[in-house]
Enzyme design. Structure first.
Site, mmCIF file in Angstrom:
data_model
loop_
_atom_site.group_PDB
_atom_site.id
_atom_site.type_symbol
_atom_site.label_atom_id
_atom_site.label_comp_id
_atom_site.label_asym_id
_atom_site.label_seq_id
_atom_site.Cartn_x
_atom_site.Cartn_y
_atom_site.Cartn_z
ATOM 1 N N ASP A 182 9.543 26.481 8.650
ATOM 2 C CA ASP A 182 9.820 26.089 10.022
ATOM 3 C C ASP A 182 11.082 25.226 10.077
ATOM 4 O O ASP A 182 11.470 24.607 9.084
ATOM 5 C CB ASP A 182 8.647 25.300 10.604
ATOM 6 C CG ASP A 182 7.419 26.171 10.831
ATOM 7 O OD1 ASP A 182 7.573 27.403 10.886
ATOM 8 O OD2 ASP A 182 6.312 25.604 10.940
ATOM 9 N N ARG A 183 11.677 25.148 11.237
ATOM 10 C CA ARG A 183 12.926 24.399 11.397
ATOM 11 C C ARG A 183 12.815 22.959 10.910
ATOM 12 O O ARG A 183 13.700 22.453 10.226
ATOM 13 C CB ARG A 183 13.373 24.416 12.863
ATOM 14 C CG ARG A 183 14.656 23.632 13.121
ATOM 15 C CD ARG A 183 15.094 23.750 14.565
ATOM 16 N NE ARG A 183 14.184 23.093 15.485
ATOM 17 C CZ ARG A 183 14.264 21.802 15.832
ATOM 18 N NH1 ARG A 183 15.204 21.037 15.295
ATOM 19 N NH2 ARG A 183 13.426 21.293 16.696
#
EC number: 5.4.99.-
Length: 443
Positions: A182-183
């Site tokens: 995920d970011r």
């Protein structure tokens, strides 16, 4: 709505490639779509991208047929106000089949190609480099910084791992991620140098012969010993990407073990009871599995903007609530959907008395200013709390022992000033043994 870049570069395919070629765009359409070198610049610890013009192309979808062009944009593209799209159509920034339409009420037909050129503003990301842990002829193992998305998506394009690495290694170089983070998550990632190597490792990961270990910084003092959470997880809101422990969810298993506990020494009555650094071995791979299981155990990731947010989950933060008795799914979804960038609703705003302190922190929200070129409302820079989730991909290793890669501990997992604690993590044998002892197959 999926949109595709209209680019003169042969490496970027478009949906137009598989359809009859549209007419040459008229002079009203600006199409500089692949600036090189990338327009990066660094400042205040952030990597920024200078605003640039960018053109999206998409074919008319079935649900758009017979509708007015402005109506399509107002219902499908809601990131900008209706007035913007009306002006964009009138001045030729939105065209159909490469030609300006006479009115925003133009009727869209089957086969139409709709092009939208806009002045694109990307959010800044951390300026920390993408560190290389290992590299050979086939593979690069990197330590991904937190706050940087892997692929171009949403408001991010050139501020992504893929494009940053391309900018460093050359326009023709094509990085091939084999796993995704995920970011906001940092840590070990694999980037294939060629399709064969990328496919081989991807299949190995999908075949569940690769073990993964994460680190998390969680609220409170985590229990001693190996803790196994074997609670199923259900996605209660696909739109918001929200998951929760539920009996009718998918099987999910995680082994946790406390690495260190650091008590709070601030003597602030409103402060939490310290935090723990926890090792996490996901036995299954459900979305948000570690975040959801830690929340259920009563020790959510301390800066998690969703699962450690009392404005959403209440004072108990969803601990041990596998039946929705404390708060229904509808309650949780409603509260989360109401959150906005301008609302004091982040994970640090646990108490009313802390709101003033929170407001002193820089948070990404509307600045009240407009772009001189396109009049787009501008955001402020994101604060540190919006660039980092205290979750780190520490280690990947082959279950057969043929290879293993481990990253350094992130700064948030190191002992705080004046405290003693571990600065590295040993092997995974104890976590793997805990899995075997409860007869859990690693899947």
């Amino acid at each position: 709505m999926a949109q595709v870049e209209a680019s003169s570069s042969p490496r970027i395919p478009t949906v137009v490639d598989k359809q009859p070629s549209m007419e040459e765009p008229s002079s009203v359409l600006v199409t500089p779509c692949d600036p090189w070198p990338r327009p990066y610049f660094l400042g205040n610890g952030l990597r920024r991208v200078a605003p640039y013009h960018f053109t999206y192309n998409t074919y008319c979808k079935q649900r758009w047929r017979g509708r007015e062009l402005l109506d399509v944009f107002s219902s499908e593209f809601r990131d900008r106000p209706l007035e913007y799209y009306k002006d964009a159509i009138e001045r030729g920034a939105v065209v159909v089949n490469g030609k300006q339409v006479p009115t925003p009420n133009h009727i869209v037909k089957n086969g139409d190609v709709i092009s939208h050129t806009l002045h694109r503003h990307e959010p800044p990301v951390t300026a920390l480099p993408i560190a290389v842990l290992h590299e050979d002829d086939d593979m690069i193992v990197i330590n991904k910084p937190a706050g940087v998305p892997v692929h171009p998506a949403g408001r991010y394009n050139y501020n992504s791992v893929i494009e940053i690495m391309r900018a460093e290694r050359g326009h023709a170089w094509n990085p091939l991620p084999c796993n995704r983070l995920d970011r906001l998550t940092s840590g070990v990632m694999f980037i294939g140098k060629n399709p064969k190597a990328a496919e081989k490792l991807s299949l190995q990961i999908q075949g569940r012969t690769v073990r993964k270990e994460y680190l998390a910084r969680v609220k409170g003092e985590f229990p001693d010993g190996e803790v196994v959470c074997d609670m199923p997880i259900l996605q209660i809101s696909p739109k918001l990407g929200l998951n929760r422990v539920r009996a009718n969810g998918k099987a999910a298993r995680t082994v946790f073990k406390k690495l260190a506990y650091y008590p709070d020494t601030s003597k602030n009555q409103l402060s939490e009871t310290g935090y723990s650094i926890v090792r996490c071995l996901p036995v299954t791979g459900r979305t948000h599995q570690l975040r959801v299981h830690l929340q259920f155990l009563g020790h959510p990731i301390a800066n998690d903007p969703i699962y450690a947010n009392r404005r959403v989950w209440g004072s108990s933060l969803g601990a041990n609530d596998g039946d929705g008795l404390q708060d229904t799914d509808e309650d949780i979804i409603t509260r989360l959907s109401r959150m906005g960038k301008s609302e004091v609703a982040d994970a640090v705003a646990y108490h009313d008395e802390m709101v003033d302190e929170y407001n002193k922190k820089k948070a990404e929200k509307m600045s009240g200013e407009l772009c001189d070129v396109c009049q787009t409302p501008l955001y402020t820079d994101p604060g540190l709390q919006e660039l980092t989730l205290w979750l780190h991909s520490l280690r990947y290793e082959d279950a057969g022992g043929s290879w293993s890669y481990v990253s350094p501990l992130p700064t948030w997992a190191l002992p705080p000033d004046g405290a003693e604690g571990p600065t590295e993590v040993g092997g995974m044998e104890d976590l793997v043994m805990a899995v075997k002892e409860v007869n859990l197959e690693i899947t």
